[in-house]
Write an enzyme that holds these catalytic residues in place. Structure first.
Site, PDB file in Angstrom:
ATOM      1  N   GLN A  53       1.010  -1.071  -0.205  1.00 31.17           N
ATOM      2  CA  GLN A  53      -0.434   0.003   0.185  1.00 31.17           C
ATOM      3  C   GLN A  53       1.072   1.356   0.106  1.00 31.17           C
ATOM      4  OE1 GLN A  53      -2.652  -1.090   3.808  1.00 31.17           O
ATOM      5  NE2 GLN A  53      -4.260  -0.181   2.209  1.00 31.17           N
ATOM      6  N   CYS A 110     -10.908   0.920   3.537  1.00 30.52           N
ATOM      7  CA  CYS A 110      -8.568   0.607   2.776  1.00 30.52           C
ATOM      8  C   CYS A 110      -8.585   1.421   2.655  1.00 30.52           C
ATOM      9  CB  CYS A 110      -8.662  -0.397   1.540  1.00 30.52           C
ATOM     10  SG  CYS A 110      -6.878  -1.036   1.399  1.00 30.52           S
ATOM     11  N   LEU A 111      -7.533   1.795   3.329  1.00 29.16           N
ATOM     12  CA  LEU A 111      -6.705   3.201   2.717  1.00 29.16           C
ATOM     13  C   LEU A 111      -6.344   3.395   1.436  1.00 29.16           C
ATOM     14  CD1 LEU A 111      -4.794   2.443   6.666  1.00 29.16           C
ATOM     15  CD2 LEU A 111      -6.316   4.143   5.639  1.00 29.16           C
ATOM     16  N   HIS A 152      -7.202  -8.795   5.922  1.00 31.37           N
ATOM     17  CA  HIS A 152      -7.986  -8.367   4.690  1.00 31.37           C
ATOM     18  C   HIS A 152      -5.643  -7.139   4.974  1.00 31.37           C
ATOM     19  CE1 HIS A 152      -9.070  -4.022   3.661  1.00 31.37           C
ATOM     20  NE2 HIS A 152      -8.010  -3.500   4.163  1.00 31.37           N
ATOM     21  N   HIS A 156      -3.822  -8.385   1.149  1.00 36.35           N
ATOM     22  CA  HIS A 156      -2.464  -6.936   0.608  1.00 36.35           C
ATOM     23  C   HIS A 156      -1.576  -7.434  -0.093  1.00 36.35           C
ATOM     24  CE1 HIS A 156      -5.036  -3.379   0.782  1.00 36.35           C
ATOM     25  NE2 HIS A 156      -5.077  -3.230   1.564  1.00 36.35           N
TER      26      HIS A 156
END
Length: 196
Positions: A53, A110-111, A152, A156
């Site tokens: 991310q 989610c960011l 979660h 990623h």
């Protein structure tokens, strides 16, 4: 140092993340990355942040669900979600084992999909074998909301976003979630979208 959180559509979110060696984990570069990811997660604010991310294709994530994040939630919501504070920790090269079928469904955000949420089915319980920030092996057994966070973040690291698992008819802006759905039960939402 705050890192830039990349958004959905950036190819880095779908790149293969590589494992880290023990000596690499202890290096100043990785230790700095962990601290910067922690600061970035707190600043967002979020409860987890995976290295992809922030554009780093590494099998590393930071997690923390602070007590203050639970303060404004009702006791009913906390009980339903099995949500409790989770202290800060790091998972590196995690291997996830689901302890039951993905049957618990709640809203997830989610960011890297800023401003949106959707219903996502997840396993209630998980076991994770990983390395910590010192490169030492750890085994985490988690249930409820903590299990959801782990699933979660590990998604990623496996090139998967919650939108790949969501009930697509429940996808909405955070603004509309807060306006119309925040105080409704999951059952009401499922009925509205025609999902049993």
């Amino acid at each position: 140092m705050r890192l830039k959180i990349i958004q959905v559509g950036d190819p880095a979110l779908r790149d293969t993340a590589r494992s880290l060696e023990q000596q690499e984990i202890r290096s100043p570069e990785i230790q700095n990355l962990i601290e910067w990811m922690r600061e970035t997660m707190h600043d967002a604010p979020g409860v987890g942040l995976a290295a992809p991310q922030v554009g780093m294709p590494l099998r590393l994530a930071v997690i923390e669900d602070k007590p203050e994040y639970l303060r404004d939630l009702s006791s009913e919501v906390l009980t339903e979600r099995e949500r409790r504070p989770v202290p800060f920790h790091v998972i590196i090269n995690p291997v996830l084992e689901l302890l039951d079928e993905p049957k618990t469904t709640f809203y997830e955000g989610c960011l890297s999909l800023a401003g949106f949420t959707a219903l996502v089915p997840r396993s209630r319980g998980v076991r994770v074998n990983a390395l910590n920030h010192h490169g030492e092996p750890v085994v985490i057994e988690a249930s409820g909301w903590y299990a959801r966070i782990l699933q979660h973040e590990i998604d990623h690291l496996n090139r998967t976003l919650y939108i790949d698992r969501m009930a697509s008819r429940s996808f909405m802006s955070m603004e509309n979630y807060l306006r119309y759905w925040r105080n409704r039960t999951i059952a009401e939402t499922k009925q509205w979208i025609g999902w049993s």
